[in-house]
Structures are given as structure tokens and as C-alpha cells.
Design a protein around this motif. Sequence first.
Motif, mmCIF file in Angstrom:
data_model
loop_
_atom_site.group_PDB
_atom_site.id
_atom_site.type_symbol
_atom_site.label_atom_id
_atom_site.label_comp_id
_atom_site.label_asym_id
_atom_site.label_seq_id
_atom_site.Cartn_x
_atom_site.Cartn_y
_atom_site.Cartn_z
ATOM 1 N N GLU A 195 2.237 10.389 -20.632
ATOM 2 C CA GLU A 195 2.747 9.027 -20.707
ATOM 3 C C GLU A 195 3.176 8.533 -19.326
ATOM 4 O OE1 GLU A 195 6.178 6.495 -23.073
ATOM 5 O OE2 GLU A 195 5.584 8.458 -23.809
ATOM 6 N N ASP A 196 3.921 9.359 -18.607
ATOM 7 C CA ASP A 196 4.338 8.993 -17.252
ATOM 8 C C ASP A 196 3.131 8.844 -16.321
ATOM 9 O OD1 ASP A 196 6.984 9.048 -18.005
ATOM 10 O OD2 ASP A 196 7.345 11.078 -17.248
ATOM 11 N N ALA A 197 2.142 9.713 -16.494
ATOM 12 C CA ALA A 197 0.956 9.657 -15.643
ATOM 13 C C ALA A 197 0.217 8.337 -15.831
ATOM 14 C CB ALA A 197 0.031 10.828 -15.948
ATOM 15 N N TYR A 198 0.041 7.904 -17.081
ATOM 16 C CA TYR A 198 -0.683 6.664 -17.322
ATOM 17 C C TYR A 198 0.123 5.442 -16.903
ATOM 18 C CZ TYR A 198 -4.710 8.816 -19.431
ATOM 19 O OH TYR A 198 -5.853 9.531 -19.611
ATOM 20 N N ILE A 199 1.436 5.474 -17.045
ATOM 21 C CA ILE A 199 2.276 4.354 -16.587
ATOM 22 C C ILE A 199 2.180 4.228 -15.068
ATOM 23 C CG2 ILE A 199 4.674 3.604 -16.296
ATOM 24 C CD1 ILE A 199 5.194 4.731 -19.117
ATOM 25 N N ASN A 200 2.340 5.339 -14.358
ATOM 26 C CA ASN A 200 2.265 5.311 -12.901
ATOM 27 C C ASN A 200 0.861 4.982 -12.408
ATOM 28 O OD1 ASN A 200 4.990 5.881 -12.403
ATOM 29 N ND2 ASN A 200 4.628 8.055 -12.720
ATOM 30 N N SER A 201 -0.145 5.398 -13.156
ATOM 31 C CA SER A 201 -1.521 5.078 -12.785
ATOM 32 C C SER A 201 -1.754 3.571 -12.863
ATOM 33 C CB SER A 201 -2.486 5.812 -13.712
ATOM 34 O OG SER A 201 -3.818 5.450 -13.434
ATOM 35 N N GLY A 202 -1.240 2.937 -13.900
ATOM 36 C CA GLY A 202 -1.375 1.488 -14.026
ATOM 37 C C GLY A 202 -0.662 0.754 -12.901
ATOM 38 N N ARG A 203 0.531 1.218 -12.572
ATOM 39 C CA ARG A 203 1.270 0.605 -11.463
ATOM 40 C C ARG A 203 0.508 0.756 -10.150
ATOM 41 N NH1 ARG A 203 7.187 3.065 -13.024
ATOM 42 N NH2 ARG A 203 7.575 1.674 -14.782
ATOM 43 N N GLN B 150 1.525 14.201 -9.848
ATOM 44 C CA GLN B 150 2.534 15.176 -10.293
ATOM 45 C C GLN B 150 2.655 15.172 -11.817
ATOM 46 O OE1 GLN B 150 2.775 17.189 -8.296
ATOM 47 N NE2 GLN B 150 4.373 16.977 -6.801
ATOM 48 N N ALA B 151 2.633 14.005 -12.432
ATOM 49 C CA ALA B 151 2.724 13.933 -13.891
ATOM 50 C C ALA B 151 1.489 14.546 -14.541
ATOM 51 C CB ALA B 151 2.909 12.477 -14.331
ATOM 52 N N ASN B 152 0.327 14.353 -13.944
ATOM 53 C CA ASN B 152 -0.896 14.980 -14.463
ATOM 54 C C ASN B 152 -0.780 16.498 -14.434
ATOM 55 O OD1 ASN B 152 -2.534 12.824 -15.230
ATOM 56 N ND2 ASN B 152 -3.315 12.538 -13.167
ATOM 57 N N LYS B 153 -0.251 17.039 -13.333
ATOM 58 C CA LYS B 153 -0.145 18.498 -13.193
ATOM 59 C C LYS B 153 0.830 19.089 -14.200
ATOM 60 C CE LYS B 153 -1.309 18.687 -8.323
ATOM 61 N NZ LYS B 153 -0.808 18.892 -6.964
ATOM 62 N N GLY C 152 0.809 -1.215 0.000
ATOM 63 C CA GLY C 152 0.000 0.000 0.000
ATOM 64 C C GLY C 152 0.840 1.263 0.000
ATOM 65 N N LEU C 153 1.959 1.236 0.728
ATOM 66 C CA LEU C 153 2.825 2.425 0.766
ATOM 67 C C LEU C 153 3.541 2.635 -0.566
ATOM 68 C CD1 LEU C 153 4.244 2.098 4.378
ATOM 69 C CD2 LEU C 153 2.546 3.715 3.523
ATOM 70 N N ILE C 154 3.875 1.562 -1.237
ATOM 71 C CA ILE C 154 4.468 1.703 -2.578
ATOM 72 C C ILE C 154 3.426 2.283 -3.532
ATOM 73 C CG2 ILE C 154 5.518 0.458 -4.502
ATOM 74 C CD1 ILE C 154 6.533 -1.575 -2.402
ATOM 75 N N ALA C 155 2.179 1.861 -3.380
ATOM 76 C CA ALA C 155 1.095 2.402 -4.206
ATOM 77 C C ALA C 155 0.890 3.890 -3.937
ATOM 78 C CB ALA C 155 -0.193 1.626 -3.953
ATOM 79 N N VAL C 156 1.073 4.310 -2.689
ATOM 80 C CA VAL C 156 0.968 5.751 -2.369
ATOM 81 C C VAL C 156 2.014 6.533 -3.155
ATOM 82 C CG1 VAL C 156 1.334 7.457 -0.541
ATOM 83 C CG2 VAL C 156 -0.051 5.451 -0.090
ATOM 84 N N PHE C 157 3.225 5.995 -3.234
ATOM 85 C CA PHE C 157 4.297 6.664 -3.980
ATOM 86 C C PHE C 157 3.926 6.822 -5.456
ATOM 87 C CE2 PHE C 157 8.138 6.134 -6.616
ATOM 88 C CZ PHE C 157 8.765 7.323 -6.317
ATOM 89 N N PHE C 158 3.420 5.741 -6.074
ATOM 90 C CA PHE C 158 3.057 5.830 -7.487
ATOM 91 C C PHE C 158 1.815 6.686 -7.705
ATOM 92 C CE2 PHE C 158 5.758 2.000 -7.862
ATOM 93 C CZ PHE C 158 6.627 2.502 -8.822
ATOM 94 N N SER C 159 0.911 6.721 -6.744
ATOM 95 C CA SER C 159 -0.248 7.605 -6.839
ATOM 96 C C SER C 159 0.196 9.067 -6.827
ATOM 97 C CB SER C 159 -1.201 7.323 -5.679
ATOM 98 O OG SER C 159 -2.303 8.182 -5.717
ATOM 99 N N TYR C 160 1.174 9.372 -5.961
ATOM 100 C CA TYR C 160 1.725 10.730 -5.912
ATOM 101 C C TYR C 160 2.407 11.087 -7.233
ATOM 102 C CZ TYR C 160 4.885 14.529 -4.691
ATOM 103 O OH TYR C 160 5.575 15.710 -4.697
ATOM 104 N N LYS C 161 3.193 10.157 -7.771
ATOM 105 C CA LYS C 161 3.865 10.418 -9.045
ATOM 106 C C LYS C 161 2.864 10.614 -10.176
ATOM 107 C CE LYS C 161 7.599 8.619 -10.272
ATOM 108 N NZ LYS C 161 8.950 8.222 -10.543
ATOM 109 N N THR C 162 1.733 9.904 -10.120
ATOM 110 C CA THR C 162 0.677 10.076 -11.121
ATOM 111 C C THR C 162 0.102 11.489 -11.041
ATOM 112 O OG1 THR C 162 0.094 7.738 -11.030
ATOM 113 C CG2 THR C 162 -1.554 9.226 -11.923
#
Length: 126
Positions: free
Chosen positions: A95-103, A87-90, A75-85
Motif C-alpha cells: 500500500e505504501d509502495a503504490y501511494i509513493n509510486s503515484g506521488r 524501500q516499501a517494495n523491498k 525533481g528532488l522531492i520525486a527522488v525522495f518518494f522514489s526511494y520510499k517506493t
Amino acid sequence: MPPKPDAGAPPAAEAPPAAGAPPAAGAPPAAGAPPAAGAPAKLPQETQTPEELAFYAPNYLCLTILAVIIFPPLGLIAVFFSYKTSQANKSSQWEDAYINSGRTGWLDVFAILIGLGIIYAYVLFM
């Protein structure tokens, strides 16, 4: 002979300001001059169009919170990728947003399944 101007009197309205003199109160700053110390700074304008805002990659925030509660290691790793998603959206890095969203989505699902499996095994065999 014309009369001499009074030394304490303000300059005439048509007269240009003296060189090096501060601008009058309420007057706009000169072109190219730095903003006054008390002036509010201009906020950066939003650079994304409404069409771009419509294509945000999901960050699965609610699912991520549930994953953190049920199985924190993933769950904590998912929090990291959710945050990166987010930031990439903003920053419009789609491309990075959708990759991190899938992860994020996969990690959330695995964390919830593993956590529920552990809870089920604990209740069944303990």
C-alpha cells in the motif's frame, strides 16, 4: 594389568571429547554453541515469493532523473518518494509502495512540464 595410556597420545577415536575441550578442527560446532569467530555468517533469506516480486510498484527512476535535470525543486522531492517506493517494495508494504509510486509519477510529470515551460518562456522571450 592393562597398559596405561600414554599422556601425550591423542584420545581414541571412540572416546567422547573431554568437557570444556575445544572441538577438533573441521568438526561441526556443538548444538546451541555460538558460531566460530572465522565462520561466515548466514545471510538472511529472501522472504518475498515470486508472485510478490511480480507486483512491485514502479519507482519511475528514469523519469525522476529527467525531472531532477529539468526542474530540480520538484525533481528532488520525486527522488525522495522514489526511494520510499523502493524501500516499501523491498519490505512488502504494498500500500505504501503504490501511494509513493503515484506521488513520484505526478511529481515527475509536474517537474518536467514546469521545467519545459520555463525553458520555452526563456527561449521565446529572451
